[in-house]
Design a protein around this motif. Structure first.
Motif, short mmCIF file in Angstrom:
data_model
loop_
_atom_site.label_atom_id
_atom_site.label_comp_id
_atom_site.label_asym_id
_atom_site.label_seq_id
_atom_site.Cartn_x
_atom_site.Cartn_y
_atom_site.Cartn_z
N ASP A 183 35.60 -26.66 31.42
CA ASP A 183 36.76 -26.08 32.09
C ASP A 183 36.37 -24.81 32.85
N ALA A 184 35.42 -24.05 32.29
CA ALA A 184 34.97 -22.83 32.95
C ALA A 184 34.32 -23.15 34.30
N VAL A 185 33.58 -24.27 34.35
CA VAL A 185 32.99 -24.70 35.62
C VAL A 185 34.08 -24.86 36.66
N SER A 186 35.16 -25.56 36.30
CA SER A 186 36.26 -25.83 37.23
C SER A 186 36.97 -24.54 37.64
N LEU A 187 37.26 -23.67 36.68
CA LEU A 187 37.99 -22.45 36.99
C LEU A 187 37.18 -21.52 37.88
N ARG A 188 35.89 -21.37 37.60
CA ARG A 188 35.04 -20.51 38.44
C ARG A 188 34.93 -21.09 39.85
N GLN A 189 34.85 -22.42 39.95
CA GLN A 189 34.74 -23.04 41.27
C GLN A 189 36.03 -22.86 42.06
N MET A 190 37.17 -22.97 41.38
CA MET A 190 38.44 -22.76 42.06
C MET A 190 38.55 -21.34 42.61
N VAL A 191 38.08 -20.36 41.85
CA VAL A 191 38.09 -18.98 42.33
C VAL A 191 37.16 -18.83 43.53
#
Length: 443
Positions: A183-191
């Motif tokens: 999930d951290a991969v997705s959240l950092r990419q969204m930012v």
């Protein structure tokens, strides 16, 4: 300039070893029996007899099994004493699995928020690396449990009992941490892609819904309401129906948790005594109670613990349990092993040095239920552990006063025992310590 170990140096080391008159005998003893058994001091066993001048009534010892929830067990054990005494209960336990569920769920959200707050930093950032090393775990601190209770209350163990995964937490921790890192991969990419706040919030909400489902499958679903039925020690039946967990805490425990203060003893240069400290990125409930430590000298630290015991209330404490302790015998004593004499080396470090150089930190939480005072001074302390009744004296340990001085780092004290000056110090703005500070270690 770096220098290699020369053959001449090795020859000198060998010669010095062979000049030791007991070298051959000690080598055989250590090789065959191990370091601890060979260095064990039997005098410590005699000194640590489990007899105390102040000794609170013993409760059946709980068992955290193969999990790291000692902080939770210890805190709930302090509260169950109050319930058992007030309502005449025998062998009563609060549900550690209930608080465990909400702790893991809240830690997931806490992790997501910290990932978003550091999303502008590279993966090589020490803070990001710190977060990703352990997204969540079983461990915690007193203030973290009070944050959970303030939001979710507590329930009896009979209402939400233990499961395979609560007692053997490796599988649930590995699975949840895998998901949180993904999930951290997705959240950092969204930012990085400059996604809108609404889209990021929706993604986080979707992740939390999945986390909830994962935790329910592993730990069971926590009750919103329940009936509390029990028989007291006199075999009288009682039934209290349609309780919420918050109402149960208010009615059966009734403590004002804001009145309990975390006290630490950290004699390091960066933490002057009589001041308040917190730790960056340490917590579980976003918007919940902040971890706040009041650092005191060891004598004041111990006198506060004694005052609370004298008033009939046990003391939650955090320590480095693996240091100079015999788990089977239930003895924690600086004199139990003499490695200095065995190896003819000086292994002594001060408490501050051990903290500063990574040799020691808080690893375990238990409950102090007694103390032996001689001429008004403590010599040893009675400890209720959470490793079942097959260790120590039916699960109770003996801790020497010298061991407390060196390896106990935290106690929790009712503020009514603090002096006016110390009460004033609890209201100051805390100094913020780095996330990896040893006072941020989780028991």
């Amino acid at each position: 300039m770096a220098k290699e170990i020369s053959k001449e140096a090795i020859s000198d080391y060998q010669a010095k070893l062979h000049q030791e008159p007991q070298a051959a005998a000690l080598k055989r003893a250590v090789m065959n029996n191990g370091i601890l058994a060979t260095s064990e001091n039997t005098d410590s066993k005699v000194a640590m007899t489990p007899t105390f001048s102040i000794d609170l009534a013993a409760e059946k010892v709980s068992d955290q099994k193969q999990s790291g929830r000692c902080w939770m067990f210890a805190a709930l054990n302090t509260m169950r004493r109050s319930i058992a005494a007030q309502f005449n209960l025998k062998d009563f336990e609060l549900s550690q699995n209930y608080t465990n569920f909400w702790d893991k769920f809240e830690k997931a959200n806490y992790f997501y928020e910290n990932i978003l707050n550091t999303a502008d930093q590279p993966l090589s950032s020490r803070k990001v690396a710190f977060l990703l090393a352990t997204p969540q775990q079983d461990g915690g601190q007193w203030d973290m449990l009070t944050a959970l209770i303030a939001k979710y209350g507590i329930v009896p163990q009979s209402v939400m009992p233990e499961t395979y995964n609560s007692e053997r937490s490796n599988e649930i921790n590995a699975t949840l941490n895998l998901k949180l890192r993904k999930d951290a991969v997705s959240l950092r990419q969204m930012v990085a892609d400059k996604a809108s706040e609404a889209d990021i919030a929706a993604a986080k909400n979707r992740f939390l819904s999945q986390d909830y489902r994962l935790l329910v499958y592993a730990l069971g679903e926590p009750p919103m309401k329940f009936d509390f039925q029990y028989r007291d020690k006199d075999n009288h039946y009682h039934s209290d129906r349609d309780l919420t967990p918050q109402r149960f805490f208010e009615k059966y425990v009734g403590w004002d948790l804001d009145q309990y203060q975390s006290i630490i003893n950290a004699p390091t240069a960066d933490k002057p005594y009589n001041h308040l400290y917190t730790v960056e990125m340490l917590g579980n409930v976003v918007g919940g109670r902040q971890v706040r430590h009041l650092n005191l000298d060891i004598n004041t630290f111990k006198q506060l613990a004694i005052k609370q015991l004298q008033a009939g209330e046990s003391v939650w404490f955090g320590c480095d349990v693996g240091q100079s302790s015999d788990r089977k015998l239930g003895i924690m004593d600086t004199a139990i092993y003499d490695k200095n004499a065995l190896f003819n080396v000086d292994l002594d470090m001060t408490k501050a040095q051990r903290l500063d150089y990574g040799e020691s930190m808080m690893t375990h939480a238990m409950v102090i239920t007694g103390v032996d005072l001689v001429a008004g001074k403590p010599t040893k302390w009675k400890v209720e552990n959470s490793w079942g009744n097959k260790v120590g004296e039916k699960g109770y340990f003996v801790m020497s006063d010298a061991w407390l001085d060196q390896y106990v780092y935290q106690i929790v004290i009712n503020k009514k025992y603090l002096s006016d000056d110390l009460l004033k110090a609890t209201k100051e703005d805390p100094k913020v310590l780095a996330p990896w500070d040893p006072m941020g270690a989780l028991a």
